[in-house]
Design an enzyme around this catalytic site. Sequence first.
Site, PDB file in Angstrom:
ATOM      1  N   SER A 247      44.538 -11.941  45.242  1.00  0.00           N
ATOM      2  CA  SER A 247      43.273 -12.659  45.384  1.00  0.00           C
ATOM      3  C   SER A 247      42.607 -12.346  46.706  1.00  0.00           C
ATOM      4  O   SER A 247      43.251 -12.239  47.740  1.00  0.00           O
ATOM      5  CB  SER A 247      43.493 -14.171  45.303  1.00  0.00           C
ATOM      6  OG  SER A 247      42.251 -14.837  45.485  1.00  0.00           O
TER       7      SER A 247
ATOM      8  N   LYS B 141      48.243 -17.128  39.789  1.00  0.00           N
ATOM      9  CA  LYS B 141      46.923 -16.555  40.067  1.00  0.00           C
ATOM     10  C   LYS B 141      45.881 -17.141  39.121  1.00  0.00           C
ATOM     11  O   LYS B 141      44.741 -17.423  39.523  1.00  0.00           O
ATOM     12  CB  LYS B 141      46.967 -15.032  39.905  1.00  0.00           C
ATOM     13  CG  LYS B 141      45.596 -14.335  40.025  1.00  0.00           C
ATOM     14  CD  LYS B 141      44.919 -14.598  41.362  1.00  0.00           C
ATOM     15  CE  LYS B 141      43.732 -13.731  41.646  1.00  0.00           C
ATOM     16  NZ  LYS B 141      42.533 -13.892  40.853  1.00  0.00           N
TER      17      LYS B 141
ATOM     18  N   GLU C 115      39.482 -22.369  41.726  1.00  0.00           N
ATOM     19  CA  GLU C 115      38.295 -21.699  42.283  1.00  0.00           C
ATOM     20  C   GLU C 115      37.054 -22.093  41.481  1.00  0.00           C
ATOM     21  O   GLU C 115      36.014 -22.451  42.054  1.00  0.00           O
ATOM     22  CB  GLU C 115      38.521 -20.190  42.213  1.00  0.00           C
ATOM     23  CG  GLU C 115      37.369 -19.297  42.593  1.00  0.00           C
ATOM     24  CD  GLU C 115      37.680 -17.854  42.230  1.00  0.00           C
ATOM     25  OE1 GLU C 115      38.684 -17.331  42.710  1.00  0.00           O
ATOM     26  OE2 GLU C 115      36.901 -17.260  41.464  1.00  0.00           O
TER      27      GLU C 115
ATOM     28  N   VAL D   8      36.891  -0.234  43.250  1.00  0.00           N
ATOM     29  CA  VAL D   8      36.849  -0.591  44.674  1.00  0.00           C
ATOM     30  C   VAL D   8      38.084  -1.375  45.104  1.00  0.00           C
ATOM     31  O   VAL D   8      38.671  -1.114  46.151  1.00  0.00           O
ATOM     32  CB  VAL D   8      35.570  -1.384  45.014  1.00  0.00           C
ATOM     33  CG1 VAL D   8      35.540  -1.743  46.498  1.00  0.00           C
ATOM     34  CG2 VAL D   8      34.335  -0.593  44.636  1.00  0.00           C
TER      35      VAL D   8
ATOM     36  N   HIS E 209      45.047 -20.473  40.353  1.00  0.00           N
ATOM     37  CA  HIS E 209      44.189 -20.273  41.545  1.00  0.00           C
ATOM     38  C   HIS E 209      42.741 -20.105  41.102  1.00  0.00           C
ATOM     39  O   HIS E 209      41.823 -20.754  41.621  1.00  0.00           O
ATOM     40  CB  HIS E 209      44.645 -19.032  42.323  1.00  0.00           C
ATOM     41  CG  HIS E 209      43.603 -18.499  43.266  1.00  0.00           C
ATOM     42  ND1 HIS E 209      42.556 -17.688  42.854  1.00  0.00           N
ATOM     43  CD2 HIS E 209      43.424 -18.687  44.590  1.00  0.00           C
ATOM     44  CE1 HIS E 209      41.778 -17.407  43.897  1.00  0.00           C
ATOM     45  NE2 HIS E 209      42.284 -17.997  44.956  1.00  0.00           N
ATOM     46  N   ASN E 210      42.523 -19.262  40.108  1.00  0.00           N
ATOM     47  CA  ASN E 210      41.162 -19.028  39.633  1.00  0.00           C
ATOM     48  C   ASN E 210      40.559 -20.263  38.979  1.00  0.00           C
ATOM     49  O   ASN E 210      39.375 -20.548  39.144  1.00  0.00           O
ATOM     50  CB  ASN E 210      41.143 -17.843  38.659  1.00  0.00           C
ATOM     51  CG  ASN E 210      41.146 -16.516  39.394  1.00  0.00           C
ATOM     52  OD1 ASN E 210      41.766 -16.395  40.445  1.00  0.00           O
ATOM     53  ND2 ASN E 210      40.473 -15.532  38.845  1.00  0.00           N
TER      54      ASN E 210
HETATM   55  C1  6PG Z   1      39.985 -13.478  43.323  1.00  0.00           C
HETATM   56  C2  6PG Z   1      38.877 -13.741  42.306  1.00  0.00           C
HETATM   57  C3  6PG Z   1      38.870 -12.666  41.255  1.00  0.00           C
HETATM   58  C4  6PG Z   1      37.939 -12.908  40.069  1.00  0.00           C
HETATM   59  C5  6PG Z   1      36.640 -13.563  40.418  1.00  0.00           C
HETATM   60  C6  6PG Z   1      35.617 -13.411  39.317  1.00  0.00           C
HETATM   61  O1  6PG Z   1      40.924 -14.297  43.371  1.00  0.00           O
HETATM   62  O2  6PG Z   1      39.862 -12.481  44.042  1.00  0.00           O
HETATM   63  O3  6PG Z   1      39.188 -14.973  41.646  1.00  0.00           O
HETATM   64  O4  6PG Z   1      40.166 -12.575  40.707  1.00  0.00           O
HETATM   65  O5  6PG Z   1      37.656 -11.683  39.525  1.00  0.00           O
HETATM   66  O6  6PG Z   1      36.915 -14.906  40.527  1.00  0.00           O
HETATM   67  O7  6PG Z   1      36.101 -14.097  38.188  1.00  0.00           O
HETATM   68  P1  6PG Z   1      35.065 -14.844  37.200  1.00  0.00           P
HETATM   69  O8  6PG Z   1      34.149 -13.767  36.674  1.00  0.00           O
HETATM   70  O9  6PG Z   1      35.942 -15.418  36.128  1.00  0.00           O
HETATM   71  O10 6PG Z   1      34.334 -15.863  38.032  1.00  0.00           O
END
Ligand code: 6PG
Length: 470
Positions: free
Chosen positions: A128, A183, A190, A14, A186-187
């Site tokens: 992202s 990136k 997150e 997707v 960033h995660n």
């Molecule tokens: C993004 C998200 C993506 C990532 C999700 C799930 O920036 O669009 O961070 O890259 O796939 O965060 O990751 P986890 O399974 O490690 O939570």
Amino acid sequence: MSDKSQIGLIGLAVMGQNLARNLARAHKVTVYNRTTETMQDFIGEHGSENLAGEAELEGFVNSLEKPRKIILMVKAGRAVDAVIGSLLPFLDKGDIIIDGGNSHFPDTIRREKELSEKDMNFFGCGVSGGEEGALNGPSIMPGGSTKVWKELEPILKKIAAKDFEGEPCVTYIGENGAGHYVKMVHNGIEYAVMQMMAEAYDFYRSNGLSASEIGNIFEKYNQGKLKSFLFEISVPILRKKDEKGTDEYLLDLILDKAGQKGTGRWTGIEGLERGIDISCIQQAVNARIVSSRKNYRVELDKKYKKPYADKTLPKDVVKELVPVIENGLYAAMLIAYAQGFDLLRQAAEEMEWDLNYAEIARIWQGGCIIRAQILKTLTEAFKEANNAPLWEIEQIVSDLQDNWLDLRATVSLGVQAGTPLFCLGAALASFEAMSDARGSANFIQGLRDSFGAHTYKRIDQDGIFHTEWS
Ligand code: 6PG
């Protein structure tokens, strides 16, 4: 204009499909997928004069104008190497491969080197924003050679999200693995922000609020300084009723085991390896690890009796605490960002990347999962202070000073409510240690010198010392 496509894209999950559709709004795109049927279905539904598919790799490559630009949207790891290997026989010098997956930065550095030895180019590009972002505008973090960046810049600027000023959320990050490194961080941030939100949710739940009542609080948070994509999507999640006839809130029926694909873990390891405290990120990973041991937690829950009385607060008291928790969350998130940018700074120094922190904060204002009002503050702070560490920037100092007591109160309240504060506790501890000129490590040094003669320094005179302590 040649009938060749300006961009090729491989990988039609997707995210790949949506990115191809986004690209096709302004460029001619050819797509390829290992499973031809997927490509055929996709073209059947979305094909246009700007969006065509090729069933064979050679035909896909030959459909592209030179220097070829090929975006890979395939699973991080061996699949990326496999696709590169299958492309090589058909590529020419100067061609460009762009990896848009969540690849681990050492792999990106290796791939960039391998391809540059063949006079080809490799860009590791953090993308992202999930599936919606891919279609309507992600935040894009490209890393690779500056000369090739000029080729890619106009294309990526057209598909990126917009920041608060309406500028594209894409910027040249740095050489080789820099884009994927940013990136990854960033995660990591997150993970930390999501865990801090979960701890606030747990606090309110422990005090007897329903999911929907917490949704009302988070809706209010999303109108203030915590305004963000994550708070925005949390409200319908908290309010959603189960549709399988249980009359429960769906959230209350979701299994409390968090998944993780690896980027948060990579970030945590980086902090330990580079000697940077990113405890908020590491604790968010630990929280997911502990959550994954559900069966064992159920067993231990039977063995332990909570030693504190159930101190559920009266609802009117909880209502009074909503702004306190908001301030505590804001301070904790600032600390998580300060930690994340500390890691970026250290990595940049060691990897010889020239990172622009104001620009990184700016492109995180839109499109990405951590997009939030707070990033406007960080962008301006970095610009004001010429990219100095967040801890010492006047605006951030003032924000942390103003919200410090509420972070302390939030942690105290969480402890009283029996809420495990992996991240909020770590944020407070890290900030108070980082801003304390006289910490407790003198005690560590004394113990180390006693059992291992590891020596110590003094604060009142130069030299290295050892003492026979017993
Ligand atoms: C993004 C998200 C993506 C990532 C999700 C799930 O920036 O669009 O961070 O890259 O796939 O965060 O990751 P986890 O399974 O490690 O939570």
